[in-house]
Design an enzyme around this catalytic site. Structure first.
Site, PDB file in Angstrom:
ATOM      1  CG  HIS A  75      27.432  31.636  37.579  1.00  0.00           C
ATOM      2  ND1 HIS A  75      26.652  31.026  38.533  1.00  0.00           N
ATOM      3  CD2 HIS A  75      27.147  32.962  37.670  1.00  0.00           C
ATOM      4  CE1 HIS A  75      25.947  31.949  39.186  1.00  0.00           C
ATOM      5  NE2 HIS A  75      26.216  33.121  38.676  1.00  0.00           N
ATOM      6  CE  LYS A 131      22.757  39.561  54.833  1.00  0.00           C
ATOM      7  NZ  LYS A 131      22.410  40.618  53.908  1.00  0.00           N
ATOM      8  NE  ARG A 155      22.027  37.427  34.949  1.00  0.00           N
ATOM      9  CZ  ARG A 155      21.870  37.146  36.227  1.00  0.00           C
ATOM     10  NH1 ARG A 155      21.260  36.033  36.574  1.00  0.00           N
ATOM     11  NH2 ARG A 155      22.301  37.958  37.150  1.00  0.00           N
ATOM     12  CB  SER A 175      22.085  31.526  41.908  1.00  0.00           C
ATOM     13  OG  SER A 175      23.356  31.468  41.304  1.00  0.00           O
TER      14      SER A 175
HETATM   15  P1  ADP Z   1      26.161  38.404  42.530  1.00  0.00           P
HETATM   16  O1  ADP Z   1      25.372  38.119  43.765  1.00  0.00           O
HETATM   17  O2  ADP Z   1      27.498  39.017  42.807  1.00  0.00           O
HETATM   18  O3  ADP Z   1      25.419  39.112  41.421  1.00  0.00           O
HETATM   19  P2  ADP Z   1      25.859  35.925  41.093  1.00  0.00           P
HETATM   20  O4  ADP Z   1      26.386  34.621  41.587  1.00  0.00           O
HETATM   21  O5  ADP Z   1      24.384  36.073  41.030  1.00  0.00           O
HETATM   22  O6  ADP Z   1      26.563  36.984  42.006  1.00  0.00           O
HETATM   23  O7  ADP Z   1      26.459  36.234  39.667  1.00  0.00           O
HETATM   24  C1  ADP Z   1      27.851  36.331  39.446  1.00  0.00           C
HETATM   25  C2  ADP Z   1      28.098  36.963  38.089  1.00  0.00           C
HETATM   26  O8  ADP Z   1      27.609  36.115  37.052  1.00  0.00           O
HETATM   27  C3  ADP Z   1      27.384  38.288  37.888  1.00  0.00           C
HETATM   28  O9  ADP Z   1      28.216  39.123  37.113  1.00  0.00           O
HETATM   29  C4  ADP Z   1      26.138  37.927  37.125  1.00  0.00           C
HETATM   30  O10 ADP Z   1      25.649  39.000  36.353  1.00  0.00           O
HETATM   31  C5  ADP Z   1      26.694  36.815  36.249  1.00  0.00           C
HETATM   32  N1  ADP Z   1      25.661  35.885  35.800  1.00  0.00           N
HETATM   33  C6  ADP Z   1      24.781  35.192  36.544  1.00  0.00           C
HETATM   34  N2  ADP Z   1      24.000  34.414  35.776  1.00  0.00           N
HETATM   35  C7  ADP Z   1      24.398  34.618  34.484  1.00  0.00           C
HETATM   36  C8  ADP Z   1      23.969  34.122  33.219  1.00  0.00           C
HETATM   37  N3  ADP Z   1      22.961  33.269  33.114  1.00  0.00           N
HETATM   38  N4  ADP Z   1      24.619  34.555  32.122  1.00  0.00           N
HETATM   39  C9  ADP Z   1      25.629  35.453  32.234  1.00  0.00           C
HETATM   40  N5  ADP Z   1      26.063  35.978  33.394  1.00  0.00           N
HETATM   41  C10 ADP Z   1      25.468  35.562  34.511  1.00  0.00           C
END
Ligand code: ADP
Length: 158
Positions: A17, A41, A91, A129
């Site tokens: 992120h 939720k 990704r 995450s």
């Molecule tokens: P969501 O539940 O909305 O997908 P996330 O917290 O999992 O939220 O991810 C937020 C954003 O960051 C999303 O656009 C996701 O694709 C991106 N993201 C998560 N991990 C990475 C990473 N390692 N590299 C690039 N983008 C990422």
């Protein structure tokens, strides 16, 4: 001033992120990291306020970053804040398939709002995450996946 929203669950915020955020800051004057959660939720690993604290700690040295929480549609948050750009990281091709559909639905609902996709840097493309939560649950060294300066172990889990 060009402002974008970077929405996500951020449960928790990872080096992946952070990498997307750094790239977004090259394109925008200000980026608002928006922690989305479902108000009805219960769930999640860290509660939304803790997720915000972690992001603030990770971005304390970046002047053009703001952090907030929100519930409901991301485009409603954009409209409320008067922001026309949504940042999402990509990704994999699976991310692309899911995200392109969401961006098209958002565009249909509000043609003013554009989604900007930022590809993951190769060294972080495996970071999620979910991986971080698994490592934390099983007592591994999660700091490998968390931005510098954040002591993830001090934060209370739900
Ligand atoms: P969501 O539940 O909305 O997908 P996330 O917290 O999992 O939220 O991810 C937020 C954003 O960051 C999303 O656009 C996701 O694709 C991106 N993201 C998560 N991990 C990475 C990473 N390692 N590299 C690039 N983008 C990422």
């Amino acid at each position: 001033m060009r402002t974008a929203i970077f929405p996500g669950s951020f449960d928790p915020f990872t080096v992946g992120h952070y990498d997307v955020l750094e790239q977004a800051l090259k394109l925008f004057d200000k980026v608002i990291v928006a922690v989305g959660y479902n108000a009805t939720k219960k769930g999640g690993f860290f509660d939304p306020d803790t997720r915000v604290e972690i992001i603030k700690e990770a971005t304390a040295h970046l002047p053009n970053v703001e952090v907030c929480t929100y519930t409901g549609l991301t485009i409603k948050l954009c409209q409320k804040l008067g922001v026309n750009y949504i940042i999402r990281g990509l990704r994999t091709t699976t991310d692309f398939e899911l995200e392109s559909v969401i961006s098209q639905a958002n565009k249909k609902m509000d043609p003013q709002i554009n989604t900007i996709f930022i590809p993951a840097s190769q060294e972080y493309s495996f970071v999620s995450s979910t991986v971080v939560r698994d490592v934390l649950i099983h007592g591994g060294d999660a700091s490998l996946f968390i931005p510098n300066g954040v002591d993830i172990n001090k934060y209370k889990k739900i």
